[in-house]
Design a protein around this motif. Structure first.
Motif, PDB file in Angstrom:
ATOM      1  N   LYS A 144      39.350  39.032  47.282  1.00 17.12           N
ATOM      2  CA  LYS A 144      38.419  39.069  46.157  1.00 17.12           C
ATOM      3  C   LYS A 144      38.031  37.654  45.742  1.00 17.12           C
ATOM      4  CE  LYS A 144      39.536  43.498  44.194  1.00 17.12           C
ATOM      5  NZ  LYS A 144      39.616  44.259  42.969  1.00 17.12           N
ATOM      6  N   LYS A 145      36.793  37.500  45.307  1.00 15.78           N
ATOM      7  CA  LYS A 145      36.339  36.194  44.825  1.00 15.78           C
ATOM      8  C   LYS A 145      36.295  36.143  43.305  1.00 15.78           C
ATOM      9  CE  LYS A 145      31.358  37.101  45.127  1.00 15.78           C
ATOM     10  NZ  LYS A 145      30.132  36.768  45.843  1.00 15.78           N
ATOM     11  N   TYR A 146      36.325  37.306  42.647  1.00 14.42           N
ATOM     12  CA  TYR A 146      36.295  37.325  41.186  1.00 14.42           C
ATOM     13  C   TYR A 146      37.063  38.530  40.662  1.00 14.42           C
ATOM     14  CZ  TYR A 146      32.914  41.143  41.143  1.00 14.42           C
ATOM     15  OH  TYR A 146      32.307  42.362  41.301  1.00 14.42           O
ATOM     16  N   LYS A 147      37.325  38.499  39.360  1.00 11.43           N
ATOM     17  CA  LYS A 147      37.956  39.633  38.680  1.00 11.43           C
ATOM     18  C   LYS A 147      37.219  39.886  37.375  1.00 11.43           C
ATOM     19  CE  LYS A 147      41.307  36.869  36.088  1.00 11.43           C
ATOM     20  NZ  LYS A 147      42.699  36.663  35.767  1.00 11.43           N
ATOM     21  N   LEU A 148      37.391  41.081  36.852  1.00 12.79           N
ATOM     22  CA  LEU A 148      36.864  41.404  35.530  1.00 12.79           C
ATOM     23  C   LEU A 148      37.876  40.914  34.502  1.00 12.79           C
ATOM     24  CD1 LEU A 148      35.698  45.098  36.138  1.00 12.79           C
ATOM     25  CD2 LEU A 148      34.409  42.993  36.485  1.00 12.79           C
ATOM     26  N   THR A 149      37.419  40.231  33.465  1.00 14.75           N
ATOM     27  CA  THR A 149      38.330  39.746  32.433  1.00 14.75           C
ATOM     28  C   THR A 149      38.407  40.760  31.294  1.00 14.75           C
ATOM     29  OG1 THR A 149      36.641  38.594  31.128  1.00 14.75           O
ATOM     30  CG2 THR A 149      37.649  37.359  32.973  1.00 14.75           C
ATOM     31  N   SER A 150      39.225  40.459  30.321  1.00 17.19           N
ATOM     32  CA  SER A 150      39.338  41.342  29.155  1.00 17.19           C
ATOM     33  C   SER A 150      38.232  41.074  28.134  1.00 17.19           C
ATOM     34  CB  SER A 150      40.712  41.182  28.498  1.00 17.19           C
ATOM     35  OG  SER A 150      40.885  39.835  28.092  1.00 17.19           O
ATOM     36  N   GLU A 151      37.446  40.014  28.347  1.00 13.42           N
ATOM     37  CA  GLU A 151      36.323  39.729  27.449  1.00 13.42           C
ATOM     38  C   GLU A 151      35.192  40.711  27.747  1.00 13.42           C
ATOM     39  OE1 GLU A 151      33.069  36.253  26.350  1.00 13.42           O
ATOM     40  OE2 GLU A 151      34.758  35.742  27.639  1.00 13.42           O
ATOM     41  N   THR A 152      34.796  41.462  26.744  1.00 11.59           N
ATOM     42  CA  THR A 152      33.764  42.480  26.945  1.00 11.59           C
ATOM     43  C   THR A 152      32.617  42.297  25.961  1.00 11.59           C
ATOM     44  OG1 THR A 152      34.823  44.052  25.453  1.00 11.59           O
ATOM     45  CG2 THR A 152      35.429  44.179  27.794  1.00 11.59           C
ATOM     46  N   LYS A 153      31.545  42.984  26.278  1.00 11.61           N
ATOM     47  CA  LYS A 153      30.347  42.994  25.442  1.00 11.61           C
ATOM     48  C   LYS A 153      29.783  44.405  25.518  1.00 11.61           C
ATOM     49  CE  LYS A 153      27.092  39.732  25.727  1.00 11.61           C
ATOM     50  NZ  LYS A 153      26.028  38.872  26.228  1.00 11.61           N
ATOM     51  N   ASP A 154      29.353  44.924  24.405  1.00  6.08           N
ATOM     52  CA  ASP A 154      28.748  46.247  24.374  1.00  6.08           C
ATOM     53  C   ASP A 154      27.226  46.086  24.426  1.00  6.08           C
ATOM     54  OD1 ASP A 154      28.947  49.235  23.854  1.00  6.08           O
ATOM     55  OD2 ASP A 154      27.605  48.592  22.239  1.00  6.08           O
ATOM     56  N   TYR A 155      26.601  46.706  25.406  1.00  7.19           N
ATOM     57  CA  TYR A 155      25.151  46.670  25.499  1.00  7.19           C
ATOM     58  C   TYR A 155      24.633  48.087  25.343  1.00  7.19           C
ATOM     59  CZ  TYR A 155      20.437  45.715  27.017  1.00  7.19           C
ATOM     60  OH  TYR A 155      19.069  45.604  27.062  1.00  7.19           O
ATOM     61  N   PHE A 156      24.268  48.454  24.131  1.00  6.71           N
ATOM     62  CA  PHE A 156      23.742  49.783  23.814  1.00  6.71           C
ATOM     63  C   PHE A 156      24.612  50.895  24.408  1.00  6.71           C
ATOM     64  CE2 PHE A 156      20.069  46.978  23.417  1.00  6.71           C
ATOM     65  CZ  PHE A 156      19.689  47.274  22.123  1.00  6.71           C
ATOM     66  N   GLY A 157      25.915  50.793  24.173  1.00  6.76           N
ATOM     67  CA  GLY A 157      26.851  51.819  24.616  1.00  6.76           C
ATOM     68  C   GLY A 157      27.436  51.604  25.997  1.00  6.76           C
ATOM     69  N   LEU A 187      28.568  43.429  41.605  1.00  3.71           N
ATOM     70  CA  LEU A 187      28.554  42.104  42.248  1.00  3.71           C
ATOM     71  C   LEU A 187      29.476  42.150  43.446  1.00  3.71           C
ATOM     72  CD1 LEU A 187      27.790  39.075  42.320  1.00  3.71           C
ATOM     73  CD2 LEU A 187      29.725  38.670  40.769  1.00  3.71           C
ATOM     74  N   ASN A 188      28.920  41.946  44.618  1.00  2.43           N
ATOM     75  CA  ASN A 188      29.688  42.022  45.849  1.00  2.43           C
ATOM     76  C   ASN A 188      30.764  40.941  45.883  1.00  2.43           C
ATOM     77  OD1 ASN A 188      30.296  41.723  48.822  1.00  2.43           O
ATOM     78  ND2 ASN A 188      28.863  43.428  48.865  1.00  2.43           N
ATOM     79  N   GLN A 189      31.922  41.302  46.405  1.00  9.63           N
ATOM     80  CA  GLN A 189      33.043  40.363  46.520  1.00  9.63           C
ATOM     81  C   GLN A 189      32.872  39.423  47.710  1.00  9.63           C
ATOM     82  OE1 GLN A 189      35.533  39.762  44.493  1.00  9.63           O
ATOM     83  NE2 GLN A 189      35.813  41.586  43.247  1.00  9.63           N
ATOM     84  N   GLU A 190      31.927  39.697  48.589  1.00  8.92           N
ATOM     85  CA  GLU A 190      31.679  38.846  49.755  1.00  8.92           C
ATOM     86  C   GLU A 190      30.465  37.962  49.489  1.00  8.92           C
ATOM     87  OE1 GLU A 190      31.313  41.438  53.108  1.00  8.92           O
ATOM     88  OE2 GLU A 190      33.303  42.298  52.784  1.00  8.92           O
ATOM     89  N   GLY A 191      30.295  36.932  50.306  1.00 12.65           N
ATOM     90  CA  GLY A 191      29.161  36.034  50.156  1.00 12.65           C
ATOM     91  C   GLY A 191      29.317  35.126  48.953  1.00 12.65           C
ATOM     92  N   ASP A 192      28.248  34.397  48.620  1.00 11.38           N
ATOM     93  CA  ASP A 192      28.272  33.431  47.519  1.00 11.38           C
ATOM     94  C   ASP A 192      27.516  33.927  46.294  1.00 11.38           C
ATOM     95  OD1 ASP A 192      29.799  31.675  49.003  1.00 11.38           O
ATOM     96  OD2 ASP A 192      28.086  30.511  49.709  1.00 11.38           O
ATOM     97  N   ALA A 193      27.139  35.189  46.255  1.00  9.89           N
ATOM     98  CA  ALA A 193      26.404  35.726  45.098  1.00  9.89           C
ATOM     99  C   ALA A 193      27.248  35.557  43.841  1.00  9.89           C
ATOM    100  CB  ALA A 193      26.085  37.198  45.325  1.00  9.89           C
ATOM    101  N   PHE A 209      24.149  40.666  45.742  1.00  3.61           N
ATOM    102  CA  PHE A 209      24.969  40.339  46.907  1.00  3.61           C
ATOM    103  C   PHE A 209      24.304  39.258  47.743  1.00  3.61           C
ATOM    104  CE2 PHE A 209      22.450  44.117  47.735  1.00  3.61           C
ATOM    105  CZ  PHE A 209      21.943  43.961  49.012  1.00  3.61           C
ATOM    106  N   GLY A 210      24.935  38.901  48.872  1.00  2.00           N
ATOM    107  CA  GLY A 210      24.455  37.803  49.705  1.00  2.00           C
ATOM    108  C   GLY A 210      24.747  36.481  49.012  1.00  2.00           C
ATOM    109  N   ASN A 211      23.716  35.649  48.864  1.00  2.92           N
ATOM    110  CA  ASN A 211      23.840  34.364  48.169  1.00  2.92           C
ATOM    111  C   ASN A 211      23.037  34.356  46.879  1.00  2.92           C
ATOM    112  OD1 ASN A 211      25.437  33.198  50.235  1.00  2.92           O
ATOM    113  ND2 ASN A 211      23.594  32.867  51.451  1.00  2.92           N
ATOM    114  N   ALA A 212      22.678  35.526  46.388  1.00  6.56           N
ATOM    115  CA  ALA A 212      21.822  35.634  45.204  1.00  6.56           C
ATOM    116  C   ALA A 212      22.511  35.109  43.955  1.00  6.56           C
ATOM    117  CB  ALA A 212      21.411  37.088  44.996  1.00  6.56           C
TER     118      ALA A 212
END
Length: 182
Positions: A3-16, A46-52, A67-70
């Protein structure tokens, strides 16, 4: 798969919809290990592969995929079934949604809206008083009648009201179009 990233405990609510800030667990591309990114609803966004990567306050949610390098950054949003990939960049206050595909070396920025079945393959697409120097958008003619489906209340409704009546100029299959935001 590493894995290249993880979800943190910091959250935001966007209209539910609960969005999670991401954090890099390894270095890749221009991202350093430990760097905080933007917000996603789930790992599938967000894909775990590539540099996106999703930076800053940018948001990716729904069934959207980056995904990809986006790169998605600024206050940009990618949602619905949209895909951003290749070396594409979505930034500023841009929105990519519906079944839109943004890829190749395309840039979507400013207050641009790419939606429904549009495909931005290369060039620049933005919503300002200036014309883009290079735009190649492929879409069905009928896709220019509806703005992205967004929440109909609160701040989003105010932003939508601010855009109503403005015109976006695009070039589709060699023909120039003006799309009025309803």
């Amino acid at each position: 798969m590493t894995k290249k990233y993880k979800l943190t405990s910091e959250t935001k609510d966007y209209f539910g919809t609960k969005l999670y800030r991401i954090e890099a667990v390894s270095s890749f591309g221009s991202v350093s290990k430990g760097e905080k990114g933007g917000f996603v609803e789930k790992e599938e966004n967000l894909n775990q592969e590539g540099d996106a990567w999703v930076f800053g306050n940018a948001q990716v949610f729904g069934d959207a995929q980056v995904f990809g390098n986006a790169q998605v950054f600024g206050n940009a949003q990618v949602f619905g079934n949209a895909q951003v990939f290749g070396d594409a960049q979505v930034f500023g206050d841009a929105r990519v949604c519906g079944d839109a595909r943004v890829y190749g070396d395309a840039w979507v920025y400013g207050n641009a809206r790419v939606y429904l079945k549009e495909k931005l393959v290369s060039g620049y697409f933005y919503h300002t008083k200036q014309k883009s120097e290079k735009v190649e958008v492929m879409a069905n003619d009928d896709t220019h009648e509806t703005l992205c489906s967004e929440p109909k209340y609160g701040e989003e409704e105010k932003q939508k009201d601010d855009l109503r009546g403005k015109t976006v100029e695009v070039k589709i299959d060699g023909r120039e179009y003006r799309a009025k935001i309803l």
